[in-house]
Design a protein around this motif. Structure first.
Motif, short mmCIF file in Angstrom:
data_model
loop_
_atom_site.label_atom_id
_atom_site.label_comp_id
_atom_site.label_asym_id
_atom_site.label_seq_id
_atom_site.Cartn_x
_atom_site.Cartn_y
_atom_site.Cartn_z
N LEU A 6 -9.21 -43.97 1.78
CA LEU A 6 -8.09 -43.41 2.56
C LEU A 6 -6.92 -43.07 1.64
O LEU A 6 -6.28 -42.03 1.77
N VAL A 25 -7.88 -39.95 -0.06
CA VAL A 25 -7.69 -38.78 0.80
C VAL A 25 -6.23 -38.42 0.88
O VAL A 25 -5.84 -37.25 0.84
N PHE A 45 -3.95 -25.53 -0.22
CA PHE A 45 -4.54 -24.55 0.70
C PHE A 45 -4.47 -25.03 2.14
O PHE A 45 -4.78 -24.30 3.07
N LEU A 46 -4.01 -26.30 2.32
CA LEU A 46 -3.94 -26.81 3.70
C LEU A 46 -2.76 -26.23 4.46
O LEU A 46 -2.68 -26.32 5.66
N TYR A 52 -0.40 -28.25 7.33
CA TYR A 52 -0.93 -29.57 7.67
C TYR A 52 -0.95 -30.49 6.47
O TYR A 52 -1.33 -31.63 6.56
N PHE A 73 1.11 -33.67 6.60
CA PHE A 73 0.73 -34.43 7.80
C PHE A 73 -0.49 -35.27 7.49
O PHE A 73 -0.51 -36.49 7.70
N ILE A 74 -1.53 -34.62 6.91
CA ILE A 74 -2.77 -35.36 6.64
C ILE A 74 -2.52 -36.42 5.58
O ILE A 74 -2.96 -37.56 5.69
N ALA A 133 -3.09 -40.29 6.52
CA ALA A 133 -4.15 -41.04 5.83
C ALA A 133 -3.57 -42.28 5.16
O ALA A 133 -4.16 -43.36 5.20
N ALA A 135 -10.85 -39.15 7.98
CA ALA A 135 -9.73 -38.61 7.20
C ALA A 135 -10.24 -37.59 6.18
O ALA A 135 -9.64 -36.53 5.98
N LEU A 136 -11.40 -37.91 5.59
CA LEU A 136 -11.95 -36.98 4.60
C LEU A 136 -12.35 -35.67 5.26
O LEU A 136 -12.10 -34.58 4.75
N SER A 168 -11.03 -34.36 7.82
CA SER A 168 -9.89 -33.56 8.28
C SER A 168 -9.42 -32.63 7.17
O SER A 168 -8.87 -31.55 7.45
N ILE A 169 -9.67 -33.04 5.89
CA ILE A 169 -9.35 -32.09 4.81
C ILE A 169 -10.39 -30.97 4.79
O ILE A 169 -10.07 -29.79 4.66
N ARG A 227 -9.75 -28.69 7.55
CA ARG A 227 -8.35 -28.22 7.57
C ARG A 227 -7.72 -28.44 8.93
O ARG A 227 -6.88 -27.64 9.36
N SER A 228 -8.11 -29.50 9.67
CA SER A 228 -7.50 -29.69 10.99
C SER A 228 -6.98 -31.11 11.05
O SER A 228 -7.73 -32.05 10.77
N PRO A 229 -5.71 -31.30 11.41
CA PRO A 229 -5.16 -32.66 11.42
C PRO A 229 -5.50 -33.43 12.69
O PRO A 229 -5.04 -34.55 12.86
#
Lengths: 129, 95
Positions: free
Chosen positions: A56, A59, A68-69, A72, A75-76, A80, B55-56, B58-59, B62-64
């Protein structure tokens, strides 16, 4: 952020995730091959901390690094990291609770037993009351 | 030198099957586990790693949306441990 720091963050995150996956597979093998419940606790906590907290955090670093996100990205990364801290706090307490309950309720018997100090202490304590 | 995006997506596609292999081993222990605490322990560990897997992903996608689900999953697994251990010790769930 300029590309160099992006690459550094992503590489660091990937190293952490690969370490985490290695721990995860080792813990899964340990869960299969260990003799009884109390030895498997050791493998489970490796799987919980090494297999969940470390990936985690990896990540979180990868998400912070890859641009490239778009919107988001942070946020991610933040979510995480929060999940990682949560798992870090919850996993040991949960498995400790389970171990105490399993030993006290004798749901899990200690088969290859060399010595069980908790049982002896309890017997001694029971004798004194 | 590959672009950052392809490199990250390639890494994640490599890591996903290894995670799935670990999940299968946990599921085998959860099904095989002789005692109740074994099953709970296997499910406990499986779900913490599932949270990391979410979590992995979601990368990768590309969606949270997946991340709050991972947080809730981690909290639910702690609740599962608490309830099962409470039930094992006192034979009641504290309702």
């Amino acid at each position: 952020m300029d590309p160099v720091t992006n690459w550094v963050l992503v590489i660091l995150g990937e190293i952490l995730v690969s370490i985490g996956v290695f721990f995860d597979v080792v813990a899964a093998i340990g869960m299969l091959r260990f003799p009884n419940f109390f030895v498997r606790l050791h493998a489970a906590t490796i799987g919980a901390i090494g297999g969940a907290f470390v990936p985690l955090m990896g990540v979180a670093l990868i998400a912070a690094g890859c641009d490239f996100l778009g919107k988001y990205r942070w946020f991610i990364a933040g979510a995480a990291a929060v999940t990682g801290v949560l798992v870090l706090m919850l996993a040991p307490v949960g498995s400790h609770l389970l171990a105490k309950a399993a030993h006290e309720s004798r749901a899990a018997v200690v088969e290859p037993k060399v010595v069980d100090f908790l049982e002896e202490d309890k017997a001694k304590e029971g004798g004194e009351q | 030198m590959m672009s950052l995006e392809n490199e990250v997506l390639l890494f994640i596609t490599i890591v996903i099957p290894i995670f799935l292999a670990a999940f299968i081993m946990y599921i085998v222990r959860a099904l095989k586990g002789p005692t109740i605490p074994d099953i709970v322990l296997a499910v406990d560990c499986l779900s913490y790693d599932l949270a990391a897997f979410l979590a992995l992903l979601s990368i990768y996608f590309r969606s949270p949306i997946l991340i709050p689900c991972a947080i809730v999953l981690a909290l639910w697994i702690y609740a599962l441990d608490v309830y099962v251990s409470k039930y094992l010790m006192k034979k009641e769930m504290g309702e």
